[in-house]
Motif scaffolding. Structure first.
Motif: not given
Length: 581
Positions: A100-110
């Motif tokens: 998921f890579n959260e938080p991150g530039e390539n995350g789902l939230a972004t």
């Protein structure tokens, strides 16, 4: 006597030798996994009877014993099972976290932020082709991100299931090893020889087994260790029952022990951790992703379905989703709309359909009440067909098809009617009067409405009768029904009087406008029912100047009704200072 003394000394030396050998054995196995320290147990040798006396003969090495704490060993096995389960879950959660890579530039939230930003920017300039392209691109990126996450979680799920199969094979191998050691220990100790090293080997195997699955170890009097998993015998004194992985009714993987019925709940160990991750965590993440994607799709489509393309409203629409024949009777129209196989939930509410006349630009809004428990597919089709200039049907594939008549278009937008006074009932130049309140109106069979007009300076009085057959229920007459009777009356037509229904209210108007256009309403029960009692006998006059009422801009509020309140009495378009709030 000398021989007794020599034997006593020899026994002492041999016992000491046993002790030294045992110490050496302990030292050499200091790094051996599972090894338990051993100690020589010394005891008095049997005495000899000499001249009526018992004479001691020295010391003997009685046995070599393992120095273990059984209670501590059981606690270690329990904690080993807990540790194994937690370590497995930690590894799986770490993979999910990196996925998921959260938080991150390539995350789902972004991705969600970029999508909503693109839509927000587009809402300010919907005709901008660059912003349109950007919004579509952000939606595609978000969609690919959902697919990538779902694929990654599915791969993790497959990996967990493969590892579960491998761990079960390890359990079966260790179970067979423990059963074999049980047999050897029983054979050794039944002859009076403690099987210290064999017990150590079995302890190592039990520890490895506890790391894999939550076990309960019971030692029998003959030295055999029975192993139970959730009350099911995995290892008996001389036999190992096979552990197997089988699919459950719901499709998830479950565990079974040979000789037992039903599935075995694995509550600990690496296998328990794998089952927990496979059946609960990863499926929960997948369900959460599906739910988020499904709700996002539904909400976006719901809003998008109320939009209007750049080319204008629709002439023909065919649904993407098909109605399913759930009851198998060969008919689709009798299916309950909420249970017709649609990929979204149907809730009770209202469906608004707007029909626009392309020639005049007039827009009429229609409301269809939808009940989640009562509205059928056929009921919806009939409601659409009841709208003027619109027809609806189901095609051979079960898709809803809606078509507008020539010269008309339709949409489902939340837009306001840009010309709410197209009939001039509010600001037109015609003589106009509206009912005090919206219908229904309590009329009686045989009652009539008396009107007087003055076309060309010659007064003309006529009556418009109302009959019960002209209404569904005359005591609850609607404005549309009353208007239809008035407009069909030849005297009303000859004298330039027209009637219309606006938001449930009845309006009477002259066809022409200006100060010479007027009419008078006579007293009577119909006049009273319409709320015109105080106006009976008064002349309703037209105006030289009229105003055009128009509404523009964006609206996203909860209702489509506005109330316009004048600040004083007067004639619209002529009285100075007359305005509305």
């Amino acid at each position: 006597m000398t021989s007794i003394s020599l034997n006593t000394g020899l026994r002492a030396l041999l016992s000491a030798q046993f002790m030294l050998d045992t110490v050496g054995h302990n030292i050499s196995n200091a790094n051996t996994p599972g090894y338990s320290r051993q100690a020589v147990q010394l005891g008095q040798s049997l005495p000899l009877s000499v001249r009526g006396l018992l004479l001691g003969t020295g010391v003997d090495a009685v046995s070599v014993q393992r120095k273990v704490d059984s209670l501590l060993d059981r606690r270690i096995l329990n904690q080993t099972s807990v540790s194994g389960g937690l370590s497995t879950q930690l590894a799986a959660f770490s993979e999910l976290e990196s996925l998921f890579n959260e938080p991150g530039e390539n995350g789902l939230a972004t991705g969600l932020d970029d999508f909503f930003l693109g839509v927000s920017q587009l809402s300010g300039a919907p005709d901008d082709s660059i912003l349109r392209t950007s919004a579509v691109r952000s939606a595609l990126v978000l969609s690919e991100h959902f697919h990538s996450l779902a694929s990654g979680v599915n791969e993790l799920q497959t990996g967990l299931e493969d590892e579960l199969e491998m761990r079960v094979l390890e359990v079966n191998e260790l179970s067979r090893e423990i059963a074999d050691l049980n047999v050897r220990i029983i054979e050794s100790e039944s002859s009076g020889l403690p099987a210290n090293d064999l017990r150590d080997q079995r302890g190592v195997a039990l520890g490895e087994l506890s790391d894999l699955v939550d076990t309960q170890v019971i030692e029998d009097p003959d030295g055999a260790a029975r192993v139970l998993v959730s009350g099911n015998t995995l290892v008996s004194s001389a036999r190992a029952n096979a552990f197997t992985v089988q699919p459950t009714v719901g499709g998830a993987l479950g565990l079974k022990v040979e000789g037992s019925t039903g599935f075995v709940p694995a509550l600990g160990g690496r296998i328990g951790g794998l089952i927990e991750m496979s059946q609960q965590q990863t499926t929960g993440v997948t369900s959460g992703l599906d739910r988020l994607a499904r709700n996002l799709i539904f909400e976006v489509n719901k809003i998008h379905s109320t939009g209007i393309p750049a080319g204008g409203a629709f002439q023909v629409l065919v649904s993407d989703n098909k109605i399913e024949d759930r009851d198998g009777d060969g008919k689709l129209t009798d299916e309950l709309l909420s249970k017709a196989g649609l990929p979204f939930a149907i809730s009770s509410g209202e469906l608004y359909v707007n029909v626009t006349d392309e020639a005049t630009g007039n827009l009429r809004k229609h409301r269809i009440d939808v009940s989640a428990t009562h509205t059928t597919v056929g009921g919806l089709v009939d409601s659409l067909n009841a709208i003027d200039n619109l027809s609806a049907s189901l095609d051979s594939f079960g898709r809803l098809r809606v078509v507008a008549e020539a010269g008309h278009r339709f949409d489902f937008s939340r837009r306001l009617d840009p010309n709410p006074d197209s009939l001039g009932t509010f600001g037109g130049t015609q003589a106009s009067i509206g009912s005090a309140l919206p219908g229904p109106f309590g009329l009686q069979d045989g009652e009539s409405l008396t009107l007087t007009t003055d076309p060309g300076g010659t007064p003309s009085t006529f009556s418009i009768p109302f009959a019960a057959e002209d209404f569904v229920e005359i005591s609850e007459a609607t404005a549309a029904e009353i208007a239809a009777v008035i407009n069909a009356n030849p005297d009303a037509q000859a004298n330039g009087i027209v009637a219309s229904e606006v938001n449930g209210s009845l309006f009477l108007q002259t066809v022409s406008g200006g100060t010479n256009a007027d009419f008078t309403v006579g007293a009577g029960p119909v006049t009273d029912a319409l709320g015109w009692t105080a106006l009976a006998g008064s002349t309703i006059s037209g105006h030289t100047d009229g105003v055009s009422v128009a509404i523009s801009g964006l609206y996203s509020g909860p209702a489509d009704t506005f109330s316009f309140v004048p600040n004083m009495d007067g004639a619209i378009g002529t009285t100075p200072g007359l305005s509305i709030e």
